[in-house]
Design an enzyme around this catalytic site. Structure first.
Site, short mmCIF file in Angstrom:
data_model
loop_
_atom_site.label_atom_id
_atom_site.label_comp_id
_atom_site.label_asym_id
_atom_site.label_seq_id
_atom_site.Cartn_x
_atom_site.Cartn_y
_atom_site.Cartn_z
CE1 TYR A 162 31.15 28.99 -10.83
CE2 TYR A 162 33.09 29.41 -12.19
CZ TYR A 162 32.22 29.80 -11.20
OH TYR A 162 32.41 31.00 -10.56
CD GLU A 205 29.83 31.92 -8.92
OE1 GLU A 205 28.75 31.78 -8.31
OE2 GLU A 205 30.90 31.50 -8.48
#
Ligand code: GDP
Ligand code: MN
Length: 394
Positions: A105, A193
């Site tokens: 991530y 993101e």
């Protein structure tokens, strides 16, 4: 404003970041054709992904792999029209499926508390970060970018080491991390993101190579900065927008829906906040933040009224206008007009002071509106009216 994955990926590509190619399809046939095109170029499997503005598409069945154009068409047929967390899937992204070795991530948000862009990385990729934050908060590593200098190489390296990315991937990671921070500044984004950022295996001239690729992208733009980016404003998906938000934007009204029962119509953001505070102090809960802005004319007042009454929880309306550029009589006319047209009869308390207040008072009196001289009085009356309305309904 949230961007669709495909649009977000375009901004990543503009920063030179590694994103696998893609096409957007609106019908199963288009998806099949796109798959055929990628497969003609040597792709063995494609990924078909729902384009909706919510996360967790994978879990909801909105991300699927296909091995032939016919299968891509079939899979797209199932995904298109799907309801994912209340969003109807109207488009899918089709692209060569990556061979994923490991998922990470990488994200960044504008952190108002530290007044910096904070970048976060985790080795727990592919999972929603909120979930990681809840279950294993220590697995999220953070660094804050300098407002003027951006993200230093050493900070990006710190993140890479923290999630266990070294060797050849270190340099790639640093480039991606810095690219995302640059992207935020260039586009006035307040969230970016990449989840998953993945180590993918690709066939090379001398066997397989492994490299980092951005397989998903989520970007939220700062609405207040959108006038600086007309090309981004055009990416807004009106299909997925709340109609109330669209109407508010059309009339230049700042409107934020809340949970209470007292609808508030105010001019000026500061006065709107104060009004909400006083509603709370009087024992009520505001149903919204609403700033009709300066110089509001009757049509904007009427639109504000529609926005407030669009919320079925509203039991009473509090109008608080401090006339400066905004003329009190103009607002009063707007209120009268709006009340004549409104379908639902909700008690209203109006306080108008400042420019043309006397004329406003006369008009409101003639139309038998309930008025108040001070904000305290207005808030008290509105809360009492809401209580009576709620009591009467029971
Ligand atoms: P999200 O669930 O909305 O965040 O959608 P993602 O684009 O992140 O996809 C969800 C998951 O599907 C990823 O975490 C991957 O495990 C998988 N996935 C997405 N793209 C690919 C791909 O190209 N190849 C493979 N093998 N899996 C993929
Ligand atoms: Mn994702």
């Amino acid at each position: 404003m949230k961007l669709h994955e495909a649009d977000a990926k375009m901004l990543l590509v503009a920063q030179g970041l590694p994103v696998p190619p893609w096409a957007v399809a609106r019908t199963p046939e288009e998806a099949g054709e796109a798959a055929a095109k990628f497969m003609a170029e040597g792709t063995r499997r494609v990924v078909v992904k729902a384009q909706v503005l919510v996360g967790g598409r994978g879990k909801a069945g909105g991300v699927k792999l296909a091995g032939t154009p016919a299968e891509a068409e079939e899979v797209a047929g199932r995904i298109l029209g799907m309801d994912i967390k209340g969003s109807l899937v109207r488009k899918v992204l089709v692209g060569p499926a990556a061979m994923i070795v490991r998922e990470y991530y990488l994200g960044a948000i504008l952190d108002r508390a530290s007044r910096r862009i904070v970048m976060m990385a985790s080795a727990e990729g592919g999972v929603e970060i909120e979930e990681v934050a809840r279950v294993t908060p220590a697995a999220i590593h953070r660094v804050a970018a300098h407002p003027f200098l951006g993200l230093h190489d050493y900070q990006a390296r710190e993140l890479a080491f923290a999630v266990g990315l070294g060797g050849p991937h270190l340099r790639e990671f640093v480039r991606i991390a810095r690219g995302l921070i640059a992207l935020m500044a260039a586009n006035d984004a307040d969230l970016v993101e990449v989840n998953p950022l993945a180590v993918v295996r690709e066939p090379g001239p001398e066997g397989h190579v492994e490299r980092l690729a951005c397989l998903d992208a989520k970007i939220t733009l700062d609405d207040s900065a959108l006038p600086r980016h007309p090309e981004l404003e055009r990416l807004r998906d009106l299909d997925e927008e709340d109609p109330a938000d669209a109407e508010a934007r059309h009339y230049d009204i700042s409107f934020i829906h809340l949970d209470g029962t007292i609808g508030c119509m105010v001019n000026g953001a500061g006065l709107a906040m104060t009004t909400m505070d006083l509603v709370k102090q009087a024992g009520g809960e505001p149903a919204n933040f609403l700033d009709i802005g300066g110089g509001a004319k009757a049509d904007r007042v009427a639109a504000a009224m529609r926005l407030i009454l669009g919320d079925p929880k509203v039991e009473a309306i509090l109008v608080n206008i401090f006339g400066g550029i905004t003329r009190g009589d103009e607002v009063a006319r707007g209120l009268i007009e709006a009340r004549n047209r409104q379908e639902r009869d909700v008690p209203m308390v109006v306080r108008i002071v400042g420019t043309n207040a006397a004329e406003a008072a006369r008009l409101l009196h003639e139309a038998s509106f309930e008025t108040a001289a001070t904000l305290d009085e207005a808030a008290g009356k509105a809360v009492a009216a809401a209580r009576r309305a709620a009591g009467g309904a029971r």
